[in-house]
Scaffold this motif. Sequence first.
Motif, mmCIF file in Angstrom:
data_model
loop_
_atom_site.group_PDB
_atom_site.id
_atom_site.type_symbol
_atom_site.label_atom_id
_atom_site.label_comp_id
_atom_site.label_asym_id
_atom_site.label_seq_id
_atom_site.Cartn_x
_atom_site.Cartn_y
_atom_site.Cartn_z
ATOM 1 N N LEU A 75 0.845 -1.192 0.000
ATOM 2 C CA LEU A 75 0.000 0.000 0.000
ATOM 3 C C LEU A 75 0.880 1.242 0.000
ATOM 4 O O LEU A 75 1.862 1.311 0.739
ATOM 5 C CB LEU A 75 -0.894 0.036 1.239
ATOM 6 C CG LEU A 75 -1.887 -1.100 1.419
ATOM 7 C CD1 LEU A 75 -2.618 -0.944 2.748
ATOM 8 C CD2 LEU A 75 -2.880 -1.119 0.282
ATOM 9 N N HIS A 76 0.526 2.208 -0.812
ATOM 10 C CA HIS A 76 1.201 3.503 -0.795
ATOM 11 C C HIS A 76 0.146 4.537 -0.430
ATOM 12 O O HIS A 76 -0.806 4.754 -1.165
ATOM 13 C CB HIS A 76 1.803 3.831 -2.163
ATOM 14 C CG HIS A 76 2.530 5.138 -2.185
ATOM 15 N ND1 HIS A 76 2.038 6.225 -2.841
ATOM 16 C CD2 HIS A 76 3.691 5.519 -1.612
ATOM 17 C CE1 HIS A 76 2.872 7.233 -2.692
ATOM 18 N NE2 HIS A 76 3.886 6.828 -1.946
ATOM 19 N N ARG A 77 0.295 5.119 0.780
ATOM 20 C CA ARG A 77 -0.689 6.060 1.323
ATOM 21 C C ARG A 77 -2.104 5.472 1.301
ATOM 22 O O ARG A 77 -3.062 6.131 0.968
ATOM 23 C CB ARG A 77 -0.656 7.380 0.569
ATOM 24 C CG ARG A 77 0.663 8.082 0.652
ATOM 25 C CD ARG A 77 0.478 9.522 1.068
ATOM 26 N NE ARG A 77 1.750 10.209 1.130
ATOM 27 C CZ ARG A 77 2.410 10.468 2.246
ATOM 28 N NH1 ARG A 77 1.916 10.079 3.394
ATOM 29 N NH2 ARG A 77 3.545 11.099 2.230
ATOM 30 N N GLY A 78 -2.214 4.186 1.592
ATOM 31 C CA GLY A 78 -3.505 3.531 1.707
ATOM 32 C C GLY A 78 -4.075 3.017 0.401
ATOM 33 O O GLY A 78 -5.066 2.318 0.394
ATOM 34 N N GLU A 79 -3.447 3.338 -0.715
ATOM 35 C CA GLU A 79 -3.928 2.888 -2.024
ATOM 36 C C GLU A 79 -3.159 1.630 -2.428
ATOM 37 O O GLU A 79 -1.928 1.582 -2.293
ATOM 38 C CB GLU A 79 -3.691 3.973 -3.085
ATOM 39 C CG GLU A 79 -4.540 5.207 -2.887
ATOM 40 C CD GLU A 79 -5.993 4.943 -3.154
ATOM 41 O OE1 GLU A 79 -6.302 4.205 -4.105
ATOM 42 O OE2 GLU A 79 -6.836 5.483 -2.412
ATOM 43 N N HIS A 126 -0.907 -0.627 -4.321
ATOM 44 C CA HIS A 126 0.139 -0.300 -5.284
ATOM 45 C C HIS A 126 0.518 -1.529 -6.092
ATOM 46 O O HIS A 126 0.553 -1.485 -7.307
ATOM 47 C CB HIS A 126 1.358 0.264 -4.551
ATOM 48 C CG HIS A 126 2.438 0.717 -5.468
ATOM 49 N ND1 HIS A 126 3.386 -0.137 -5.962
ATOM 50 C CD2 HIS A 126 2.692 1.926 -6.002
ATOM 51 C CE1 HIS A 126 4.195 0.533 -6.755
ATOM 52 N NE2 HIS A 126 3.794 1.799 -6.795
ATOM 53 N N SER A 167 -4.062 5.368 4.943
ATOM 54 C CA SER A 167 -3.808 6.540 4.108
ATOM 55 C C SER A 167 -2.803 7.501 4.742
ATOM 56 O O SER A 167 -2.239 8.342 4.061
ATOM 57 C CB SER A 167 -5.109 7.274 3.820
ATOM 58 O OG SER A 167 -5.685 7.721 5.026
ATOM 59 N N GLU A 168 -2.558 7.367 6.047
ATOM 60 C CA GLU A 168 -1.599 8.234 6.730
ATOM 61 C C GLU A 168 -0.193 7.659 6.731
ATOM 62 O O GLU A 168 0.727 8.298 7.228
ATOM 63 C CB GLU A 168 -2.061 8.488 8.163
ATOM 64 C CG GLU A 168 -3.343 9.285 8.245
ATOM 65 C CD GLU A 168 -3.795 9.509 9.681
ATOM 66 O OE1 GLU A 168 -3.041 9.125 10.617
ATOM 67 O OE2 GLU A 168 -4.892 10.046 9.866
#
Length: 176
Positions: free
Chosen positions: A105-109, A111, A143-144
Amino acid sequence: MIRFITAARLRRLEQGAEQARARAREVQAAADAAWGSHVRELWDLTARAETAESDAAILRDHVFEVEAALKKAEARAEMLRERMRLLEVELAEAKETGRWLVLLLHRGEPHSIHRSQADAQAYVATRGIPVHAWEASDERPASEVLWRLVPFTRDAAVNGFRSMSVPSPTGSEGAA
């Protein structure tokens, strides 16, 4: 033939001429008023037409902007669909082999999906991401967090997937 004009006749002719001149002035004034009204109406119509053309040009620009944004969104959606398709293939492979995968995950998205934590870290290292950018899972929303690994597997008990850090529901804890 010679005709004599009397003073009375001359006065009548002058009066008729004066009446004709007065009538001509009235007709000229009415014609001038009609012409002025026509010119003002023409100016008003021209101004309205120019305003409408300007508004139409602005609306066309907005339509082009919206179309461009829509095309960009469609392209992004297509990329995401392709990404999901690849992830589903990877998940299907993992299901067949019975192993777990790692979701990066990159910032909650989402990847990418990797076969192991080491593969995910190696992948990110090739992109120049420093080791200190990785953070352990905690209570903060994903996301944090800049980069986070989430190991997961297929769970038949919930007919879906679950994180390896979350126990499979059993008994009364299961989904209703």
